[in-house]
Motif scaffolding. Structure first.
Motif, PDB file in Angstrom:
ATOM      1  N   ILE A  47       0.620  -1.060  -0.012  1.00  0.00           N
ATOM      2  CA  ILE A  47      -0.319  -0.381  -0.026  1.00  0.00           C
ATOM      3  C   ILE A  47       1.227   1.243   0.396  1.00  0.00           C
ATOM      4  O   ILE A  47       0.437   1.991  -0.107  1.00  0.00           O
ATOM      5  N   TRP A  48       2.020   1.417   0.859  1.00  0.00           N
ATOM      6  CA  TRP A  48       2.471   1.914   0.996  1.00  0.00           C
ATOM      7  C   TRP A  48       3.204   2.565  -0.726  1.00  0.00           C
ATOM      8  O   TRP A  48       3.504   3.750  -1.390  1.00  0.00           O
ATOM      9  N   GLN A  49       4.220   1.469  -1.439  1.00  0.00           N
ATOM     10  CA  GLN A  49       4.548   2.082  -3.017  1.00  0.00           C
ATOM     11  C   GLN A  49       3.374   1.963  -3.931  1.00  0.00           C
ATOM     12  O   GLN A  49       3.814   3.068  -4.133  1.00  0.00           O
ATOM     13  N   ALA A  50       2.093   1.480  -3.136  1.00  0.00           N
ATOM     14  CA  ALA A  50       1.039   2.293  -4.435  1.00  0.00           C
ATOM     15  C   ALA A  50       0.277   3.468  -4.328  1.00  0.00           C
ATOM     16  O   ALA A  50       0.000   3.997  -5.428  1.00  0.00           O
ATOM     17  N   PHE A  51       0.627   3.709  -3.231  1.00  0.00           N
ATOM     18  CA  PHE A  51       0.786   5.278  -2.615  1.00  0.00           C
ATOM     19  C   PHE A  51       1.676   6.163  -3.192  1.00  0.00           C
ATOM     20  O   PHE A  51       1.955   7.390  -3.061  1.00  0.00           O
ATOM     21  N   GLY A  52       2.735   5.541  -3.575  1.00  0.00           N
ATOM     22  CA  GLY A  52       4.405   6.323  -3.810  1.00  0.00           C
ATOM     23  C   GLY A  52       5.170   6.956  -2.779  1.00  0.00           C
ATOM     24  O   GLY A  52       5.714   7.867  -2.717  1.00  0.00           O
ATOM     25  N   ILE A  53       4.818   6.181  -1.469  1.00  0.00           N
ATOM     26  CA  ILE A  53       5.741   7.113  -0.346  1.00  0.00           C
ATOM     27  C   ILE A  53       6.378   5.801   0.662  1.00  0.00           C
ATOM     28  O   ILE A  53       7.121   6.121   1.249  1.00  0.00           O
ATOM     29  N   TRP A  54       6.830   5.073  -0.310  1.00  0.00           N
ATOM     30  CA  TRP A  54       7.584   3.592   0.520  1.00  0.00           C
ATOM     31  C   TRP A  54       9.050   4.130  -0.327  1.00  0.00           C
ATOM     32  O   TRP A  54       9.396   4.216  -1.805  1.00  0.00           O
ATOM     33  N   ASP A  55      10.470   4.211   0.529  1.00  0.00           N
ATOM     34  CA  ASP A  55      11.537   3.939   1.051  1.00  0.00           C
ATOM     35  C   ASP A  55      11.743   3.244   1.741  1.00  0.00           C
ATOM     36  O   ASP A  55      11.349   3.083   2.579  1.00  0.00           O
ATOM     37  N   LYS A  56      13.335   2.448   1.590  1.00  0.00           N
ATOM     38  CA  LYS A  56      13.768   1.333   3.118  1.00  0.00           C
ATOM     39  C   LYS A  56      13.750   1.996   3.949  1.00  0.00           C
ATOM     40  O   LYS A  56      14.470   4.058   3.540  1.00  0.00           O
ATOM     41  N   PRO A  57      13.372   2.009   4.583  1.00  0.00           N
ATOM     42  CA  PRO A  57      13.693   3.095   5.934  1.00  0.00           C
ATOM     43  C   PRO A  57      15.211   3.860   6.517  1.00  0.00           C
ATOM     44  O   PRO A  57      16.214   2.926   5.976  1.00  0.00           O
ATOM     45  N   GLY A  58      15.556   4.912   6.668  1.00  0.00           N
ATOM     46  CA  GLY A  58      17.138   5.564   6.148  1.00  0.00           C
ATOM     47  C   GLY A  58      17.449   5.763   5.162  1.00  0.00           C
ATOM     48  O   GLY A  58      18.002   6.250   4.352  1.00  0.00           O
ATOM     49  N   ASP A  59      16.737   6.046   4.991  1.00  0.00           N
ATOM     50  CA  ASP A  59      16.375   6.236   2.632  1.00  0.00           C
ATOM     51  C   ASP A  59      15.835   7.007   1.466  1.00  0.00           C
ATOM     52  O   ASP A  59      15.585   7.768   1.346  1.00  0.00           O
ATOM     53  N   ARG A  60      15.724   8.422   3.169  1.00  0.00           N
ATOM     54  CA  ARG A  60      14.961   9.733   2.697  1.00  0.00           C
ATOM     55  C   ARG A  60      16.069   9.928   1.459  1.00  0.00           C
ATOM     56  O   ARG A  60      17.400  10.763   2.175  1.00  0.00           O
ATOM     57  N   ARG A  61      15.936  10.738   0.194  1.00  0.00           N
ATOM     58  CA  ARG A  61      17.057  10.692  -0.279  1.00  0.00           C
ATOM     59  C   ARG A  61      16.639  12.100  -1.054  1.00  0.00           C
ATOM     60  O   ARG A  61      15.308  12.022  -1.352  1.00  0.00           O
ATOM     61  N   ALA A  62      17.498  12.582  -1.985  1.00  0.00           N
ATOM     62  CA  ALA A  62      17.558  14.589  -2.054  1.00  0.00           C
ATOM     63  C   ALA A  62      16.168  14.322  -3.495  1.00  0.00           C
ATOM     64  O   ALA A  62      17.257  13.287  -4.450  1.00  0.00           O
ATOM     65  N   PRO A  63      15.378  15.115  -3.271  1.00  0.00           N
ATOM     66  CA  PRO A  63      14.707  15.471  -4.274  1.00  0.00           C
ATOM     67  C   PRO A  63      16.102  15.427  -5.685  1.00  0.00           C
ATOM     68  O   PRO A  63      16.983  16.155  -5.819  1.00  0.00           O
ATOM     69  N   LYS A  64      15.827  14.719  -6.543  1.00  0.00           N
ATOM     70  CA  LYS A  64      16.114  14.773  -8.364  1.00  0.00           C
ATOM     71  C   LYS A  64      15.956  16.030  -8.624  1.00  0.00           C
ATOM     72  O   LYS A  64      14.803  16.572  -8.959  1.00  0.00           O
ATOM     73  N   ALA A  65      16.756  16.581  -9.665  1.00  0.00           N
ATOM     74  CA  ALA A  65      16.973  17.901 -10.157  1.00  0.00           C
ATOM     75  C   ALA A  65      15.530  17.216 -11.448  1.00  0.00           C
ATOM     76  O   ALA A  65      15.659  16.732 -12.104  1.00  0.00           O
ATOM     77  N   ALA A  66      14.870  18.378 -11.819  1.00  0.00           N
ATOM     78  CA  ALA A  66      13.645  17.849 -12.388  1.00  0.00           C
ATOM     79  C   ALA A  66      13.914  18.000 -14.277  1.00  0.00           C
ATOM     80  O   ALA A  66      15.308  18.346 -14.169  1.00  0.00           O
TER      81      ALA A  66
END
Length: 330
Positions: free
Chosen positions: A311-330
């Protein structure tokens, strides 16, 4: 030797392992609310000439870090239109914020209504409710001074949201997930904006700093409440919490970070520009990052399972714990 905490925020990041330490956190939050708090009409100089809200003020122009602000369409607009769009974005965020906090206050009072005598949570809840009242006043005052037709939440969603204050009567843990679902994304954006030096107008900066300072206490209470309560929940209630959490966070983060429909229609922003700004991989990373702290908390508490992770993946909000990524340039 472990370095001792140097301030309240660091101290509250320590995990609450038993009831005594949980009650200690509440006691420190109560004292902090007494020692440092703000009032909407006493601590903001609304009539200061520097705080005047002019919709054509270039300080409202969106910085390139904003997904819409970096589009070619936006940069090609006259400066006054860029400023009006930027102000609309700020005012909408405040309007949605005060609407969310209205729901939150009613839910908190429902939670406090059933607390037995002597419970320290009662006092804390009333401190938080008082602070949220002042947030609502300063947000609405700002919106009023823009003279823009700001609506906030989509009408249909606003109607559905009226059930939220009833959640504490059924499931308090789920209610505090909702609290974090509204507070964490906006806190993420505000801290990032201040740190990056993107806030140019002194009135917006003043409101934002007050909000961040007091929301830190509110977020701390919700997180420590969940740490204290979730491990003891019956299996079926934990399972339901695990299923409902990603749905709540997925919806709330998008409400807080997506462009308001009335703004898109008012300025006739082309659909392909909206997609470029808010449907890109970088924009999706931003949404994912904004719920990173609560995602890690729910993982830590064992609420995330192989089943509800989908469900986390379906809503597009899943990452592995501790893996909050810096947003990529558009």
């Amino acid at each position: 030797m472990t370095k001792p905490p140097t301030d309240l925020a660091e101290e509250l990041r320590l995990q609450v392992k038993d009831r005594k330490s949980y009650l200690g956190v509440i006691d420190r939050l109560n004292k902090a609310s007494v020692e440092k708090h703000w009032e909407a009409y006493a601590d903001i100089p609304w009539d200061d000439p520097d705080f005047v809200v002019d919709k054509n003020d270039p300080r409202w122009i969106l910085p390139p870090v904003d997904r819409l602000g970096e589009t070619e369409w936006y940069r090609s607009q006259p400066p006054e239109i860029q400023a009006q769009i930027g102000l609309w974005r700020v005012a909408t965020a405040m309007k949605i914020g005060l609407q969310f906090e209205n729901l939150l206050k009613r839910g908190l009072l429902n939670y406090a209504y059933r607390l037995p005598n002597g419970r320290p949570e009662f006092r804390y809840v009333y401190h938080e409710t008082t602070e949220e009242c002042h947030h609502g006043m300063m947000f609405q005052e700002f919106v009023n001074r823009t003279n823009l037709p700001i609506r906030g939440m989509p009408r249909a969603l606003s109607v559905i949201a009226q059930v939220t204050p009833l959640i504490p009567l059924i499931n308090t843990e789920l209610f505090f997930v909702f609290v974090l679902g509204g507070e964490d994304p906006i806190d993420y954006v505000q801290r990032k904006s201040l740190k990056g030096g993107h806030i140019k107008h002194p009135l917006e900066e003043t409101i934002m700093r007050i909000h961040i300072a007091e929301e830190a206490r509110h977020i701390s209470f919700a997180r420590h409440y969940l740490r204290h309560r979730v491990p003891g929940m019956p299996r079926l209630r934990r399972r339901f919490l695990g299923l409902a959490t990603p749905a709540i966070l997925g919806v709330m983060a998008r409400i807080m970070l997506s462009p308001p429909g009335p703004m898109v229609r008012h300025f006739r922003i082309p659909a392909d520009v909206v997609r470029e700004a808010y449907k890109s991989e970088a924009a999706q990373d931003e949404i994912r990052n904004s719920v990173g702290k609560i995602r890690e908390l729910m993982t830590e508490l064992g609420v995330v399972t192989p089943v509800n992770k989908r469900i986390w993946q379906a809503f597009g909000i899943w990452d592995k714990p501790g893996d909050r990524r810096a947003p990529k340039a558009a």
